[in-house]
Design a protein around this motif. Structure first.
Motif, PDB file in Angstrom:
ATOM      1  N   ASP A  70     -16.358  28.128  47.834  1.00 39.39           N
ATOM      2  CA  ASP A  70     -17.405  29.151  48.010  1.00 39.39           C
ATOM      3  C   ASP A  70     -16.867  30.400  48.709  1.00 39.39           C
ATOM      4  O   ASP A  70     -17.502  30.954  49.605  1.00 39.39           O
ATOM      5  CB  ASP A  70     -18.587  28.578  48.798  1.00 39.39           C
ATOM      6  N   ASN A  71     -15.693  30.857  48.255  1.00 40.36           N
ATOM      7  CA  ASN A  71     -15.041  32.054  48.799  1.00 40.36           C
ATOM      8  C   ASN A  71     -14.787  31.945  50.303  1.00 40.36           C
ATOM      9  O   ASN A  71     -14.748  32.939  51.019  1.00 40.36           O
ATOM     10  CB  ASN A  71     -15.845  33.335  48.515  1.00 40.36           C
ATOM     11  N   LYS A  72     -14.610  30.725  50.786  1.00 50.41           N
ATOM     12  CA  LYS A  72     -14.272  30.504  52.187  1.00 50.41           C
ATOM     13  C   LYS A  72     -13.068  29.568  52.263  1.00 50.41           C
ATOM     14  O   LYS A  72     -12.906  28.675  51.438  1.00 50.41           O
ATOM     15  CB  LYS A  72     -15.456  29.905  52.952  1.00 50.41           C
ATOM     16  N   TRP A  73     -12.246  29.787  53.266  1.00 48.53           N
ATOM     17  CA  TRP A  73     -11.073  28.954  53.470  1.00 48.53           C
ATOM     18  C   TRP A  73     -11.443  27.820  54.412  1.00 48.53           C
ATOM     19  O   TRP A  73     -11.914  28.056  55.514  1.00 48.53           O
ATOM     20  CB  TRP A  73      -9.935  29.786  54.061  1.00 48.53           C
ATOM     21  N   GLN A  74     -11.239  26.591  53.966  1.00 51.27           N
ATOM     22  CA  GLN A  74     -11.662  25.416  54.715  1.00 51.27           C
ATOM     23  C   GLN A  74     -10.626  24.984  55.761  1.00 51.27           C
ATOM     24  O   GLN A  74     -10.179  23.845  55.805  1.00 51.27           O
ATOM     25  CB  GLN A  74     -11.951  24.263  53.748  1.00 51.27           C
ATOM     26  N   ALA A  75     -10.239  25.934  56.611  1.00 52.75           N
ATOM     27  CA  ALA A  75      -9.315  25.645  57.704  1.00 52.75           C
ATOM     28  C   ALA A  75      -9.392  26.782  58.707  1.00 52.75           C
ATOM     29  O   ALA A  75      -9.705  27.924  58.354  1.00 52.75           O
ATOM     30  CB  ALA A  75      -7.891  25.488  57.190  1.00 52.75           C
ATOM     31  N   THR A  76      -9.097  26.468  59.952  1.00 55.84           N
ATOM     32  CA  THR A  76      -9.133  27.480  61.002  1.00 55.84           C
ATOM     33  C   THR A  76      -7.918  28.389  60.922  1.00 55.84           C
ATOM     34  O   THR A  76      -8.009  29.596  61.101  1.00 55.84           O
ATOM     35  CB  THR A  76      -9.171  26.812  62.388  1.00 55.84           C
ATOM     36  N   TYR A  77      -6.766  27.788  60.648  1.00 60.05           N
ATOM     37  CA  TYR A  77      -5.516  28.541  60.592  1.00 60.05           C
ATOM     38  C   TYR A  77      -5.019  28.650  59.153  1.00 60.05           C
ATOM     39  O   TYR A  77      -5.083  27.685  58.401  1.00 60.05           O
ATOM     40  CB  TYR A  77      -4.448  27.857  61.449  1.00 60.05           C
ATOM     41  N   LEU A  78      -4.532  29.826  58.801  1.00 58.13           N
ATOM     42  CA  LEU A  78      -3.983  30.056  57.468  1.00 58.13           C
ATOM     43  C   LEU A  78      -2.492  30.308  57.562  1.00 58.13           C
ATOM     44  O   LEU A  78      -2.030  30.987  58.492  1.00 58.13           O
ATOM     45  CB  LEU A  78      -4.643  31.263  56.800  1.00 58.13           C
ATOM     46  N   PRO A  79      -1.710  29.765  56.632  1.00 53.19           N
ATOM     47  CA  PRO A  79      -0.270  30.053  56.618  1.00 53.19           C
ATOM     48  C   PRO A  79      -0.017  31.553  56.459  1.00 53.19           C
ATOM     49  O   PRO A  79      -0.762  32.255  55.777  1.00 53.19           O
ATOM     50  CB  PRO A  79       0.228  29.284  55.386  1.00 53.19           C
ATOM     51  N   LEU A  80       1.042  32.036  57.083  1.00 54.38           N
ATOM     52  CA  LEU A  80       1.391  33.449  56.957  1.00 54.38           C
ATOM     53  C   LEU A  80       1.599  33.832  55.498  1.00 54.38           C
ATOM     54  O   LEU A  80       1.321  34.966  55.096  1.00 54.38           O
ATOM     55  CB  LEU A  80       2.663  33.748  57.756  1.00 54.38           C
ATOM     56  N   ASP A  81       2.071  32.883  54.698  1.00 54.40           N
ATOM     57  CA  ASP A  81       2.308  33.135  53.275  1.00 54.40           C
ATOM     58  C   ASP A  81       1.012  33.451  52.540  1.00 54.40           C
ATOM     59  O   ASP A  81       1.020  34.139  51.513  1.00 54.40           O
ATOM     60  CB  ASP A  81       2.985  31.914  52.649  1.00 54.40           C
ATOM     61  N   ILE A  82      -0.098  32.963  53.054  1.00 56.82           N
ATOM     62  CA  ILE A  82      -1.408  33.281  52.477  1.00 56.82           C
ATOM     63  C   ILE A  82      -1.941  34.580  53.079  1.00 56.82           C
ATOM     64  O   ILE A  82      -2.453  35.452  52.365  1.00 56.82           O
ATOM     65  CB  ILE A  82      -2.411  32.134  52.728  1.00 56.82           C
ATOM     66  N   LEU A  83      -1.781  34.745  54.385  1.00 54.58           N
ATOM     67  CA  LEU A  83      -2.294  35.933  55.067  1.00 54.58           C
ATOM     68  C   LEU A  83      -1.638  37.223  54.580  1.00 54.58           C
ATOM     69  O   LEU A  83      -2.255  38.287  54.607  1.00 54.58           O
ATOM     70  CB  LEU A  83      -2.075  35.800  56.572  1.00 54.58           C
ATOM     71  N   ARG A  84      -0.396  37.139  54.101  1.00 56.46           N
ATOM     72  CA  ARG A  84       0.310  38.357  53.678  1.00 56.46           C
ATOM     73  C   ARG A  84      -0.169  38.871  52.332  1.00 56.46           C
ATOM     74  O   ARG A  84       0.118  40.005  51.940  1.00 56.46           O
ATOM     75  CB  ARG A  84       1.814  38.117  53.662  1.00 56.46           C
ATOM     76  N   ARG A  85      -0.869  38.085  51.567  1.00 60.99           N
ATOM     77  CA  ARG A  85      -1.314  38.496  50.237  1.00 60.99           C
ATOM     78  C   ARG A  85      -2.470  39.497  50.321  1.00 60.99           C
ATOM     79  O   ARG A  85      -3.287  39.382  51.216  1.00 60.99           O
ATOM     80  CB  ARG A  85      -1.726  37.253  49.427  1.00 60.99           C
ATOM     81  N   PRO A  86      -2.527  40.503  49.439  1.00 56.74           N
ATOM     82  CA  PRO A  86      -1.833  40.700  48.165  1.00 56.74           C
ATOM     83  C   PRO A  86      -0.504  41.457  48.276  1.00 56.74           C
ATOM     84  O   PRO A  86      -0.056  42.065  47.310  1.00 56.74           O
ATOM     85  CB  PRO A  86      -2.852  41.520  47.371  1.00 56.74           C
ATOM     86  N   PHE A  87       0.098  41.421  49.469  1.00 61.18           N
ATOM     87  CA  PHE A  87       1.397  42.071  49.648  1.00 61.18           C
ATOM     88  C   PHE A  87       2.521  41.069  49.389  1.00 61.18           C
ATOM     89  O   PHE A  87       2.317  39.863  49.479  1.00 61.18           O
ATOM     90  CB  PHE A  87       1.513  42.635  51.062  1.00 61.18           C
ATOM     91  N   GLN A  88       3.698  41.583  49.098  1.00 58.48           N
ATOM     92  CA  GLN A  88       4.837  40.713  48.839  1.00 58.48           C
ATOM     93  C   GLN A  88       6.113  41.399  49.296  1.00 58.48           C
ATOM     94  O   GLN A  88       6.246  42.618  49.182  1.00 58.48           O
ATOM     95  CB  GLN A  88       4.939  40.382  47.345  1.00 58.48           C
ATOM     96  N   ALA A  89       7.026  40.593  49.826  1.00 59.52           N
ATOM     97  CA  ALA A  89       8.303  41.158  50.273  1.00 59.52           C
ATOM     98  C   ALA A  89       9.191  41.469  49.076  1.00 59.52           C
ATOM     99  O   ALA A  89       9.273  40.686  48.136  1.00 59.52           O
ATOM    100  CB  ALA A  89       9.005  40.176  51.206  1.00 59.52           C
ATOM    101  N   TYR A  90       9.835  42.611  49.128  1.00 57.99           N
ATOM    102  CA  TYR A  90      10.821  42.987  48.105  1.00 57.99           C
ATOM    103  C   TYR A  90      12.187  42.979  48.781  1.00 57.99           C
ATOM    104  O   TYR A  90      12.478  43.815  49.643  1.00 57.99           O
ATOM    105  CB  TYR A  90      10.511  44.361  47.528  1.00 57.99           C
ATOM    106  N   ILE A  91      13.016  42.001  48.409  1.00 57.55           N
ATOM    107  CA  ILE A  91      14.331  41.838  49.044  1.00 57.55           C
ATOM    108  C   ILE A  91      15.404  41.858  47.953  1.00 57.55           C
ATOM    109  O   ILE A  91      15.708  40.821  47.352  1.00 57.55           O
ATOM    110  CB  ILE A  91      14.398  40.522  49.836  1.00 57.55           C
ATOM    111  N   PRO A  92      15.988  43.019  47.681  1.00 59.14           N
ATOM    112  CA  PRO A  92      16.997  43.119  46.609  1.00 59.14           C
ATOM    113  C   PRO A  92      18.275  42.353  46.912  1.00 59.14           C
ATOM    114  O   PRO A  92      18.959  41.898  46.002  1.00 59.14           O
ATOM    115  CB  PRO A  92      17.260  44.621  46.509  1.00 59.14           C
ATOM    116  N   ASP A  93      18.606  42.194  48.215  1.00 61.39           N
ATOM    117  CA  ASP A  93      19.818  41.481  48.606  1.00 61.39           C
ATOM    118  C   ASP A  93      19.434  40.318  49.508  1.00 61.39           C
ATOM    119  O   ASP A  93      18.987  40.526  50.640  1.00 61.39           O
ATOM    120  CB  ASP A  93      20.778  42.418  49.339  1.00 61.39           C
ATOM    121  N   ALA A  94      19.597  39.082  49.013  1.00 63.10           N
ATOM    122  CA  ALA A  94      19.204  37.891  49.765  1.00 63.10           C
ATOM    123  C   ALA A  94      19.961  37.757  51.082  1.00 63.10           C
ATOM    124  O   ALA A  94      19.497  37.094  52.014  1.00 63.10           O
ATOM    125  CB  ALA A  94      19.415  36.640  48.917  1.00 63.10           C
ATOM    126  N   ASN A  95      21.121  38.408  51.183  1.00 64.31           N
ATOM    127  CA  ASN A  95      21.913  38.344  52.409  1.00 64.31           C
ATOM    128  C   ASN A  95      21.519  39.412  53.419  1.00 64.31           C
ATOM    129  O   ASN A  95      22.061  39.448  54.529  1.00 64.31           O
ATOM    130  CB  ASN A  95      23.404  38.494  52.071  1.00 64.31           C
TER     131      ASN A  95
END
Length: 235
Positions: A78-103
């Motif tokens: 129902d458009n609600k997250w069933q947890a108190t804490y959300l992973p940072l990987d979810i909180l960062r969306r709809p943004f995404q890291a662009y890393i051209p060089d993995a090193n």
């Protein structure tokens, strides 16, 4: 909906806003989320966390299980997250890291999925002010990515040390959901309890000082949340 990522800049995206209250979106309908070791102390209270391998680098990483099938997120109701804490990987969306060089992770930039349902020009959190400066909301997003980048490196290091100590083993989850077909989750790894109990001497000291022991105990304790997911899936 096909994602369309653009590198964030204060000219092209000055008038865009993010509807943060909109949770049930295409990019959140996933059955796993990446997790860093810095998040474990809070996330293990609500998520079952396992080890997986990055498809691009084959390096170990941590993943929270959100559902049993592709694009199934049982935490979304129902458009609600069933947890108190959300992973940072979810909180960062709809943004995404662009890393051209993995090193050179710290030289990465932030991209925005302009095709996301959250992105519009009318309502929500602004990204830039009239002077083109980052708003408080965008600064929070930047902080999330900084934590993710640092946390990813720390996680990779700890899991590599655990692997060197031969503490990581493949895990296959056979999920039996009453009234539904059984589900098998492959490609996961966990900590070997027997190997942990046999640690002694320098190896035990190394596991303790590196944080491997703490991480292993947290992850092993989190598996009880699988039953919660089974109950949600049954409903």
């Amino acid at each position: 909906m096909t994602p369309s990522f653009e590198l964030l800049n204060n000219e092209q995206h000055r008038n865009l806003r993010i509807k943060t209250e909109l949770v049930d979106t295409a990019h959140n309908r996933v059955n796993t989320a990446l997790v860093t070791v810095g998040e474990l102390s809070t996330l293990v209270h609500e998520y079952a966390i396992f080890i997986s391998k990055s498809p691009s680098t084959e390096q170990f990483q941590l993943a929270a299980i959100l559902g049993f099938n592709t694009a199934e997120n049982l935490y979304l109701q129902d458009n609600k997250w069933q947890a108190t804490y959300l992973p940072l990987d979810i909180l960062r969306r709809p943004f995404q890291a662009y890393i051209p060089d993995a090193n050179k992770v710290r030289e990465g930039r932030i991209g925005l999925d302009v095709a996301s349902e959250q992105v519009n020009k009318k309502t929500g959190e602004a990204l830039f002010d009239k002077q083109g400066e980052a708003t408080e909301y965008l600064k929070k997003v930047q902080k999330i990515f900084a934590e993710l980048m640092a946390g990813t490196e720390q996680t990779r290091s700890i899991l590599e040390q655990a692997n060197q100590l031969k503490l990581i083993e493949p895990v296959t989850l056979n999920i039996d959901i009453p009234g539904q077909k059984s589900v098998v989750l492959n490609g996961l790894y966990g900590f070997n309890k027997e190997a942990l109990t046999k640690l002694s001497g320098k190896e035990l000291e190394k596991a303790h000082q590196s944080g491997v022991l703490q991480v292993s105990h947290l992850i092993l304790s989190s598996t009880l949340h699988l039953q919660k997911l089974i109950n949600w899936s049954q409903k």
